[in-house]
Design an enzyme around this catalytic site. Structure first.
Site, mmCIF file in Angstrom:
data_model
loop_
_atom_site.group_PDB
_atom_site.id
_atom_site.type_symbol
_atom_site.label_atom_id
_atom_site.label_comp_id
_atom_site.label_asym_id
_atom_site.label_seq_id
_atom_site.Cartn_x
_atom_site.Cartn_y
_atom_site.Cartn_z
ATOM 1 N N ARG A 1 0.819 -1.223 0.000
ATOM 2 C CA ARG A 1 0.000 0.000 0.000
ATOM 3 C C ARG A 1 0.845 1.262 0.000
ATOM 4 O O ARG A 1 0.401 2.316 0.475
ATOM 5 C CB ARG A 1 -0.972 0.015 1.184
ATOM 6 C CG ARG A 1 -2.028 -1.082 1.134
ATOM 7 C CD ARG A 1 -2.989 -0.842 -0.017
ATOM 8 N NE ARG A 1 -4.056 -1.819 -0.055
ATOM 9 C CZ ARG A 1 -5.284 -1.594 0.408
ATOM 10 N NH1 ARG A 1 -5.581 -0.447 0.931
ATOM 11 N NH2 ARG A 1 -6.188 -2.533 0.314
ATOM 12 N N ARG B 1 -2.768 6.414 0.777
ATOM 13 C CA ARG B 1 -3.297 7.584 1.491
ATOM 14 C C ARG B 1 -2.357 8.249 2.485
ATOM 15 O O ARG B 1 -2.618 9.355 2.924
ATOM 16 C CB ARG B 1 -4.597 7.195 2.204
ATOM 17 C CG ARG B 1 -5.745 7.018 1.248
ATOM 18 C CD ARG B 1 -6.946 6.419 1.917
ATOM 19 N NE ARG B 1 -6.692 5.019 2.267
ATOM 20 C CZ ARG B 1 -7.580 4.223 2.856
ATOM 21 N NH1 ARG B 1 -8.762 4.679 3.179
ATOM 22 N NH2 ARG B 1 -7.274 2.969 3.126
ATOM 23 N N ARG C 1 -6.206 12.493 -5.085
ATOM 24 C CA ARG C 1 -7.474 11.869 -4.674
ATOM 25 C C ARG C 1 -8.557 12.915 -4.417
ATOM 26 O O ARG C 1 -9.745 12.641 -4.635
ATOM 27 C CB ARG C 1 -7.205 11.036 -3.416
ATOM 28 C CG ARG C 1 -8.373 10.292 -2.846
ATOM 29 C CD ARG C 1 -8.723 9.071 -3.686
ATOM 30 N NE ARG C 1 -9.712 8.273 -2.994
ATOM 31 C CZ ARG C 1 -11.018 8.551 -2.984
ATOM 32 N NH1 ARG C 1 -11.480 9.573 -3.682
ATOM 33 N NH2 ARG C 1 -11.849 7.789 -2.306
ATOM 34 N N ASP D 1 -6.322 -1.936 -7.952
ATOM 35 C CA ASP D 1 -6.948 -2.634 -6.828
ATOM 36 C C ASP D 1 -7.218 -4.070 -7.237
ATOM 37 O O ASP D 1 -7.435 -4.349 -8.417
ATOM 38 C CB ASP D 1 -8.256 -1.949 -6.413
ATOM 39 C CG ASP D 1 -8.662 -2.386 -5.012
ATOM 40 O OD1 ASP D 1 -8.162 -1.810 -4.037
ATOM 41 O OD2 ASP D 1 -9.428 -3.359 -4.901
ATOM 42 N N TYR E 1 -14.820 -11.415 -1.493
ATOM 43 C CA TYR E 1 -15.464 -10.121 -1.781
ATOM 44 C C TYR E 1 -16.664 -10.292 -2.708
ATOM 45 O O TYR E 1 -17.686 -9.620 -2.565
ATOM 46 C CB TYR E 1 -14.465 -9.153 -2.421
ATOM 47 C CG TYR E 1 -13.532 -8.507 -1.427
ATOM 48 C CD1 TYR E 1 -13.979 -7.490 -0.581
ATOM 49 C CD2 TYR E 1 -12.202 -8.895 -1.327
ATOM 50 C CE1 TYR E 1 -13.133 -6.895 0.334
ATOM 51 C CE2 TYR E 1 -11.346 -8.308 -0.412
ATOM 52 C CZ TYR E 1 -11.816 -7.306 0.422
ATOM 53 O OH TYR E 1 -10.974 -6.726 1.324
HETATM 54 O O1 1CP Z 1 0.134 -1.457 -2.670
HETATM 55 C C1 1CP Z 1 -0.026 -0.446 -3.372
HETATM 56 O O2 1CP Z 1 0.452 0.653 -3.096
HETATM 57 C C2 1CP Z 1 -0.794 -0.574 -4.677
HETATM 58 C C3 1CP Z 1 -2.168 -0.227 -4.569
HETATM 59 C C4 1CP Z 1 -3.181 -1.177 -3.959
HETATM 60 C C5 1CP Z 1 -3.156 -2.577 -3.742
HETATM 61 C C6 1CP Z 1 -1.996 -3.534 -3.937
HETATM 62 C C7 1CP Z 1 -4.470 -0.731 -3.587
HETATM 63 C C8 1CP Z 1 -4.915 0.679 -3.636
HETATM 64 N N1 1CP Z 1 -5.218 -1.829 -3.228
HETATM 65 C C9 1CP Z 1 -4.432 -2.958 -3.305
HETATM 66 C C10 1CP Z 1 -4.820 -4.354 -3.042
HETATM 67 C C11 1CP Z 1 -6.029 -4.632 -2.252
HETATM 68 N N2 1CP Z 1 -7.265 -4.048 -2.328
HETATM 69 C C12 1CP Z 1 -6.118 -5.659 -1.291
HETATM 70 C C13 1CP Z 1 -4.996 -6.611 -0.978
HETATM 71 C C14 1CP Z 1 -3.987 -5.992 -0.102
HETATM 72 C C15 1CP Z 1 -4.360 -5.833 1.335
HETATM 73 O O3 1CP Z 1 -4.733 -6.855 1.963
HETATM 74 O O4 1CP Z 1 -4.235 -4.712 1.843
HETATM 75 C C16 1CP Z 1 -7.413 -5.652 -0.761
HETATM 76 C C17 1CP Z 1 -7.969 -6.570 0.316
HETATM 77 C C18 1CP Z 1 -8.141 -4.634 -1.417
HETATM 78 C C19 1CP Z 1 -9.565 -4.268 -1.231
HETATM 79 C C20 1CP Z 1 -9.697 -2.849 -0.851
HETATM 80 N N3 1CP Z 1 -9.590 -1.813 -1.740
HETATM 81 C C21 1CP Z 1 -9.875 -2.310 0.439
HETATM 82 C C22 1CP Z 1 -10.049 -3.122 1.734
HETATM 83 C C23 1CP Z 1 -11.514 -3.204 2.045
HETATM 84 C C24 1CP Z 1 -11.918 -4.151 3.136
HETATM 85 O O5 1CP Z 1 -12.652 -3.682 4.035
HETATM 86 O O6 1CP Z 1 -11.624 -5.333 3.102
HETATM 87 C C25 1CP Z 1 -9.902 -0.905 0.313
HETATM 88 C C26 1CP Z 1 -10.102 0.115 1.400
HETATM 89 C C27 1CP Z 1 -9.710 -0.606 -1.072
HETATM 90 C C28 1CP Z 1 -9.595 0.735 -1.706
HETATM 91 C C29 1CP Z 1 -8.184 1.140 -1.964
HETATM 92 N N4 1CP Z 1 -7.295 0.386 -2.731
HETATM 93 C C30 1CP Z 1 -6.087 1.064 -2.843
HETATM 94 C C31 1CP Z 1 -6.221 2.294 -2.109
HETATM 95 C C32 1CP Z 1 -5.146 3.353 -2.010
HETATM 96 C C33 1CP Z 1 -7.522 2.326 -1.569
HETATM 97 C C34 1CP Z 1 -8.125 3.453 -0.752
HETATM 98 C C35 1CP Z 1 -8.977 4.255 -1.655
HETATM 99 C C36 1CP Z 1 -9.053 5.699 -1.307
HETATM 100 O O7 1CP Z 1 -8.148 6.484 -1.659
HETATM 101 O O8 1CP Z 1 -10.074 6.087 -0.722
#
Ligand code: 1CP
Length: 343
Positions: A24, A28, A37, A73, A149
């Site tokens: 990540r 953010r 964003r 994502d 999901y």
């Molecule tokens: O790692 C990086 O910097 C690349 C960007 C990246 C990656 C690898 C994002 C951006 N998402 C992911 C993978 C991802 N997405 C995973 C696997 C990794 C992990 O376990 O953390 C998962 C489970 C998600 C699903 C997801 N997308 C969530 C979790 C939700 C939950 O409650 O289970 C969320 C909050 C997102 C949105 C998201 N994805 C990425 C960002 C920066 C964000 C936040 C969006 C925003 O700016 O509001």
């Protein structure tokens, strides 16, 4: 590029120091990310290659990690399979039409590459911006995590719906996992053709499956993906977050195993050291403390790996949005300086 520090470490070749990146990292905690964003919603950022490339490169320019990870994502694949994805502000992602029946599974599309061209374009643009400075990691969700999901419709606490499908209707669960696996293989092949230098498969919800189900409903599918996409010199990292039996990773065709922060890296080194490179695993919350604590905890992680290679430094899960920039900078500086004393 194949001679870059991070790629060599993933292949368990000798390196002058331990490489460092964090999950990540394109996100953010960076004011520069939040500025972009503020002007665009999350999915628009994912689907606009110029924005995705800009965000991917931000942490390389600002923090100096040894690898970039393409901003996207894991949920863009279920969207390409036919589910309608919404990122609800502050609530995270959700699908309007989750998978509820065999008919819903039959209707899922597996020819996803055409719908994910925007990701491939983002990869190509990012490679130009990086200009050989660091390798670019492409990624996908593991079939089980994506299925979770797709069936739950959003993140969940107990994962009742996907687990009930597995326990009550295993044949249907396998049908869904097969279709996701086919889609992920096609998706990752496209990312590799667009010249990602390494691949990580995120099994973020691996830990919610009982250990005796994990191979059948998750790892076998991951292993099939790894075998299908494996190419010479292209490392594949698997992050099975929350599993406790690391023994089963021995037979996986992956190169690197990501270790979450709840696991003891020293014990996992005893099990997998010399067989798999390990990635991880500092608790992301340590980055909310101070520089002294960060240095001592990061030092412990290096010590557990013996500071003699076979290790990619990372956090044990994603960096938290509230992480102070100076703290993540201090961590990266520490790893770069400290890990070369021992190699
Ligand atoms: O790692 C990086 O910097 C690349 C960007 C990246 C990656 C690898 C994002 C951006 N998402 C992911 C993978 C991802 N997405 C995973 C696997 C990794 C992990 O376990 O953390 C998962 C489970 C998600 C699903 C997801 N997308 C969530 C979790 C939700 C939950 O409650 O289970 C969320 C909050 C997102 C949105 C998201 N994805 C990425 C960002 C920066 C964000 C936040 C969006 C925003 O700016 O509001």
């Amino acid at each position: 590029m194949s001679e870059h520090l991070f790629l060599k470490a993933c292949r368990n070749e000798k390196t002058e120091r331990t490489p460092v990146w964090v999950m990540r990292q394109a996100g953010r905690y960076l004011p520069e990310y939040r500025a972009v964003r503020a002007r665009h919603d999350f999915l628009t950022m994912c689907k606009t290659p110029e924005l995705a490339a800009e965000i991917t490169v931000q942490p390389i320019d600002i923090i100096g990690f040894d690898a970039a990870i393409i901003f996207s994502d894991i949920l863009v694949v279920p969207e390409a399979m036919g589910l309608s994805l919404k990122i609800v502000e502050s609530n995270g992602p959700a699908f309007d039409n989750p998978v509820k029946s065999g008919g819903d599974i039959d209707r899922l599309n597996t020819n996803v590459a055409g719908k994910l061209e925007y990701v491939y374009e983002a990869v190509r643009l990012t490679k130009k911006l990086l200009n050989g400075r660091v390798p670019l990691i492409g990624f996908a969700g593991a079939p089980f995590t994506l299925a979770a999901y797709m069936v739950e419709g959003k993140g969940s606490k107990n994962f009742e719906k996907i687990k009930t499908l597995i326990f009550k209707e295993p044949a249907l669960a396998h049908k869904l996992l097969e279709k996701i696996t086919a889609s992920v293989i096609e998706y990752l092949k496209g990312k590799i053709d667009a010249e990602c230098d390494a691949i990580q498969i995120f099994d973020s919800w691996a830990g919610v499956l009982p250990p005796d189900c994990y191979e059948e409903f998750s790892l076998n599918y991951i292993n099939r993906i790894v075998s299908e996409i494996k190419r010479d010199k292209l490392p594949v990292i698997v992050f099975p977050r929350g599993i406790r039996n690391f023994e089963i990773m021995k037979s996986s065709p992956c190169d690197v195993v990501g270790v979450d922060w709840e696991s003891d890296l020293a014990k996992i080194k005893d099990t997998l050291g010399g067989i798999k490179v390990l990635q991880g695993n500092m608790d992301p919350v340590i980055l909310l403390s101070d520089e002294k604590k960060i240095r001592s905890e990061a030092g412990k992680v290096l010590d557990k790996m013996g500071r003699d290679g076979g290790h990619v430094f990372n956090l044990g899960h994603g960096i938290l949005p509230e992480t102070p920039i100076d703290n993540i900078k201090a961590l990266v500086k520490f790893i770069k300086e400290e890990s070369n004393k021992y190699h």
